[in-house]
Design a protein around this motif. Structure first.
Motif, PDB file in Angstrom:
ATOM      1  N   ALA A  67      39.885 -10.169  28.156  1.00  0.00           N
ATOM      2  CA  ALA A  67      39.667  -9.945  27.136  1.00  0.00           C
ATOM      3  C   ALA A  67      38.186 -10.259  26.642  1.00  0.00           C
ATOM      4  O   ALA A  67      37.547 -11.703  27.655  1.00  0.00           O
ATOM      5  CB  ALA A  67      40.566 -10.982  26.241  1.00  0.00           C
ATOM      6  N   GLU A  69      35.286 -13.571  24.917  1.00  0.00           N
ATOM      7  CA  GLU A  69      35.504 -14.207  24.596  1.00  0.00           C
ATOM      8  C   GLU A  69      36.079 -14.184  22.918  1.00  0.00           C
ATOM      9  O   GLU A  69      35.294 -13.157  22.051  1.00  0.00           O
ATOM     10  CB  GLU A  69      34.266 -15.812  24.754  1.00  0.00           C
ATOM     11  N   GLY A  70      37.149 -14.931  22.626  1.00  0.00           N
ATOM     12  CA  GLY A  70      37.615 -14.724  21.101  1.00  0.00           C
ATOM     13  C   GLY A  70      38.975 -13.733  20.974  1.00  0.00           C
ATOM     14  O   GLY A  70      38.757 -13.435  19.787  1.00  0.00           O
ATOM     15  N   LYS A  71      38.246 -12.606  21.525  1.00  0.00           N
ATOM     16  CA  LYS A  71      39.036 -11.527  21.378  1.00  0.00           C
ATOM     17  C   LYS A  71      40.158 -11.712  22.479  1.00  0.00           C
ATOM     18  O   LYS A  71      40.575 -12.336  23.540  1.00  0.00           O
ATOM     19  CB  LYS A  71      38.629 -10.311  22.189  1.00  0.00           C
ATOM     20  N   ARG A  72      41.519 -10.562  21.669  1.00  0.00           N
ATOM     21  CA  ARG A  72      42.750 -10.566  21.783  1.00  0.00           C
ATOM     22  C   ARG A  72      43.037  -9.830  23.582  1.00  0.00           C
ATOM     23  O   ARG A  72      42.089  -8.600  23.108  1.00  0.00           O
ATOM     24  CB  ARG A  72      43.906 -10.387  21.194  1.00  0.00           C
ATOM     25  N   GLN A  73      43.799  -9.862  24.433  1.00  0.00           N
ATOM     26  CA  GLN A  73      43.688  -8.623  25.449  1.00  0.00           C
ATOM     27  C   GLN A  73      44.044  -7.736  24.864  1.00  0.00           C
ATOM     28  O   GLN A  73      45.154  -7.157  24.296  1.00  0.00           O
ATOM     29  CB  GLN A  73      45.137  -9.937  26.706  1.00  0.00           C
ATOM     30  N   LYS A  74      43.295  -6.710  25.527  1.00  0.00           N
ATOM     31  CA  LYS A  74      43.518  -5.473  25.466  1.00  0.00           C
ATOM     32  C   LYS A  74      45.061  -4.400  26.037  1.00  0.00           C
ATOM     33  O   LYS A  74      45.090  -5.431  27.324  1.00  0.00           O
ATOM     34  CB  LYS A  74      42.354  -4.245  25.798  1.00  0.00           C
ATOM     35  N   PRO A  75      46.144  -3.844  25.641  1.00  0.00           N
ATOM     36  CA  PRO A  75      46.992  -3.888  26.645  1.00  0.00           C
ATOM     37  C   PRO A  75      46.934  -3.026  27.821  1.00  0.00           C
ATOM     38  O   PRO A  75      45.445  -1.588  27.678  1.00  0.00           O
ATOM     39  CB  PRO A  75      48.340  -2.614  25.342  1.00  0.00           C
TER      40      PRO A  75
END
Ligand code: COA
Length: 274
Positions: A67, A69-75
């Motif tokens: 991910a 920085e500051g972003k959510r992990q993609k599935p």
């Protein structure tokens, strides 16, 4: 720029044959199929048909990137469908051109066997890529579905037809009309996937099966695939006739003689792939 489809080649255990692995590589878009990807798939299909050493193709998706920085992990995703952004503003003529002789039919028409190695979302066009392969293996965390109706669309890469064949009328209807996702356990129960494995074991198990198939006579395997396919397009009576003819003809191939004699002489067959 990185390749939209990464090509890996794995040696066969028995001889100089090759197993190809195609990794759909748009992780930031969950490996959605845009035109660049589908054009590359079509060219890979053409290459396979011109290379007698390619024994089998595995199709899979790129794992997600770490991910930002500051972003959510993609599935994790196999392929989350056709790239929806490419549908915006298109009319029937443009779509018809795009979907005629498409990449999914090119996969379906390959003479060598194909395995979909599914880890994560296999939605819409992703589910259809999986269905255009001969065998589907998936991780337990995978999710399948044809959510096109939620976009006001229907499957357009053969999903209505191949899912009906694979699952039967009722289950295909439920999946297509509801647009709901199903989990891997449900997918294996209804026959959408052949086997499920923990994600850590999926690749190893896929390669094991791929090697088992790839180490046979490639000529025999192609004839077997084409003969099984006859069941899709013919009545049972006609299909049995096609099989009888293919079975008789295979006795004129070198590998049928090699295989039968190797059994009688208790030796390992050395295939000539002819
Ligand atoms: N086409 C284009 N982009 C897609 C896509 C698709 N089919 N599926 C996912 N993406 C993109 C998203 O737009 C997002 O891009 P962004 O980060 O630049 O905004 C990125 O992939 C991650 O997807 P996101 O939706 O944020 O992940 P999620 O975990 O919230 O949801 C899904 C995952 C799979 C449930 C969701 O992405 C989804 O429903 N995708 C569409 C599935 C679909 O309808 N397929 C059939 C198409 S005909």
């Amino acid at each position: 720029m990185s390749e939209v489809v990464i090509l890996e080649e794995i040696k066969c255990h028995s001889d100089d044959g090759i197993i190809q692995k195609w990794v759909i590589n748009r992780p930031s878009k969950l490996n959605a199929l845009n035109q660049e990807v589908t054009n590359r798939i079509k060219s890979l299909c053409r290459e396979v048909e011109s290379r007698p050493d390619v024994r089998l193709v595995i199709i899979t998706g790129s794992p997600p990137l770490p991910a930002a920085e500051g972003k959510r992990q993609k599935p994790v995703s196999f392929i989350a469908g056709a790239d929806i952004t490419e549908f915006a503003g298109k009319n029937s003529t443009e779509i018809e051109q795009l979907f005629r002789d498409n990449a999914i039919e090119a996969i379906w028409n390959l003479s060598v066997p194909t395995i979909a190695m599914v880890d994560g979302f296999a939605l819409g066009g992703g589910c259809e890529v999986a269905c255009s392969c001969d065998i589907r293996l998936a991780s337990t965390r995978s999710k399948f579905g044809t959510p096109e109706v939620t976009l006001g669309l229907i499957p357009g890469y053969g999903g209505t037809q191949r899912l009906s064949h694979l699952l039967g009328y009722g289950k295909a209807m439920e999946l297509i009309l509801s647009g709901e996702h199903i989990n891997a356990e449900e997918a294996v129960k209804i026959g959408l996937v052949n086997h499920i494995y923990d994600s850590e074991n999926l690749e190893e198990e896929t390669l094991k099966l791929a090697q088992t198939i790839a180490n046979k006579s490639s000529n025999t395997i192609k004839i077997a695939k084409a003969t099984v396919r006859a069941a899709f397009e013919n009545t049972l009576k006609k299909g049995i006739e096609i099989e009888a003819e293919a079975f008789a003809n295979i006795f004129d191939t070198k590998d049928a003689q090699i295989g039968v004699n190797a059994f009688i002489e208790r030796k390992e067959p050395k295939w000539q792939h002819e």
